[in-house]
Every structure is written in structure tokens, then in C-alpha cells.
Design a protein around this motif. Structure first.
Motif, short mmCIF file in Angstrom:
data_model
loop_
_atom_site.label_atom_id
_atom_site.label_comp_id
_atom_site.label_asym_id
_atom_site.label_seq_id
_atom_site.Cartn_x
_atom_site.Cartn_y
_atom_site.Cartn_z
N ARG A 2 0.87 24.43 -5.64
CA ARG A 2 -0.29 23.57 -5.76
C ARG A 2 0.16 22.12 -5.89
O ARG A 2 1.05 21.80 -6.68
CB ARG A 2 -1.10 23.97 -6.99
N LYS A 3 -0.46 21.24 -5.11
CA LYS A 3 -0.11 19.82 -5.17
C LYS A 3 -0.99 19.12 -6.18
O LYS A 3 -2.16 19.45 -6.33
CB LYS A 3 -0.30 19.17 -3.80
N ARG A 4 -0.42 18.13 -6.84
CA ARG A 4 -1.19 17.32 -7.78
C ARG A 4 -1.01 15.86 -7.41
O ARG A 4 0.10 15.40 -7.16
CB ARG A 4 -0.68 17.55 -9.20
N HIS A 5 -2.11 15.15 -7.36
CA HIS A 5 -2.09 13.73 -7.04
C HIS A 5 -2.88 12.98 -8.09
O HIS A 5 -3.76 13.54 -8.74
CB HIS A 5 -2.72 13.47 -5.67
N SER A 6 -2.59 11.70 -8.25
CA SER A 6 -3.32 10.85 -9.19
C SER A 6 -3.80 9.60 -8.48
O SER A 6 -3.13 9.09 -7.58
CB SER A 6 -2.42 10.43 -10.34
N PHE A 7 -4.95 9.12 -8.86
CA PHE A 7 -5.49 7.86 -8.35
C PHE A 7 -5.84 6.98 -9.53
O PHE A 7 -6.39 7.46 -10.53
CB PHE A 7 -6.77 8.10 -7.53
N ALA A 8 -5.53 5.71 -9.42
CA ALA A 8 -5.93 4.74 -10.44
C ALA A 8 -7.26 4.14 -10.00
O ALA A 8 -7.39 3.69 -8.87
CB ALA A 8 -4.89 3.66 -10.59
N THR A 9 -8.23 4.17 -10.87
CA THR A 9 -9.54 3.63 -10.54
C THR A 9 -10.23 3.13 -11.79
O THR A 9 -9.95 3.60 -12.90
CB THR A 9 -10.43 4.68 -9.84
N ASN A 10 -11.13 2.18 -11.61
CA ASN A 10 -11.95 1.74 -12.73
C ASN A 10 -13.37 2.31 -12.62
O ASN A 10 -14.25 1.95 -13.38
CB ASN A 10 -11.99 0.21 -12.82
N HIS A 11 -13.58 3.18 -11.65
CA HIS A 11 -14.87 3.85 -11.48
C HIS A 11 -14.96 5.04 -12.43
O HIS A 11 -13.97 5.73 -12.69
CB HIS A 11 -15.04 4.36 -10.04
N ARG A 12 -16.13 5.29 -12.90
CA ARG A 12 -16.36 6.47 -13.72
C ARG A 12 -16.38 7.69 -12.80
O ARG A 12 -17.11 7.72 -11.81
CB ARG A 12 -17.67 6.35 -14.47
N ILE A 13 -15.59 8.68 -13.10
CA ILE A 13 -15.49 9.87 -12.26
C ILE A 13 -16.47 10.92 -12.77
O ILE A 13 -16.44 11.29 -13.94
CB ILE A 13 -14.05 10.41 -12.25
N THR A 14 -17.33 11.36 -11.87
CA THR A 14 -18.32 12.39 -12.20
C THR A 14 -18.23 13.50 -11.17
O THR A 14 -17.58 13.36 -10.13
CB THR A 14 -19.75 11.81 -12.20
#
Length: 90
Positions: A2-14
Motif C-alpha cells: 500500500r502506498k502512502r502519500h502526504s499533501f500540505a494544505t491549508n484547506h480543511r479536509i472533509t
């Protein structure tokens, strides 16, 4: 596996926006990757900056980006002229 990725964001994730945020992040990565590949392989000589110092890094990158922008813009101008000549029959 399984791959795992990360994103940097200032948006609220819903739950409602997570898919669109993932698609936007992947799209941005793709554009940046293609741009860097162009700079590395199409004559702009972008390479890793080993030992040139932090003060020279931004100037070196700026010069590479500027050369790419100028070359790209010149190509657009030439294509417009060529298309205009073909359209006007000259």
C-alpha cells in the motif's frame, strides 16, 4: 503493498472535498514533474545544486526558469506568426 502519500494544505479536509484535493495535488505534482523533466532533458541543463551554496541556488534556478520562459514565449510568437501566415495565405 500500500502506498502512502502526504499533501500540505491549508484547506480543511472533509469527506466531501478529500477526493478533489487528492486530484488537485496529483495534478500539480504531474505538472511540476513534467516541467522539471523538460528543464533537465531539453537543453536547459537543470541539475542538482551540489556545493554551489545557498546564495547561488536561487539565482541559478531563476536563470534557468527565465531561459525556459523566454524560449517558450519565442516559440509561441513563432507559432502565431506561422499560423497567421498560413491563414492569410502569405
Amino acid at each position: 503493498m500500500r502506498k502512502r502519500h502526504s499533501f500540505a494544505t491549508n484547506h480543511r479536509i472533509t469527506k466531501e472535498n478529500v477526493v478533489s484535493l487528492i486530484e488537485a495535488g496529483r495534478g500539480r505534482w504531474k505538472i511540476e514533474n513534467e516541467h522539471n523533466n523538460t528543464l533537465k532533458t531539453k537543453g536547459y541543463n537543470l541539475e542538482h545544486n551540489f556545493g554551489h551554496g545557498k546564495e547561488n541556488l536561487s539565482l541559478s534556478f531563476f536563470n534557468t526558469q527565465y531561459a525556459f520562459k523566454e524560449d517558450f514565449t519565442a516559440g509561441l510568437r513563432d507559432n502565431r506568426r506561422r499560423n497567421n501566415r498560413m491563414t492569410l495565405g502569405k
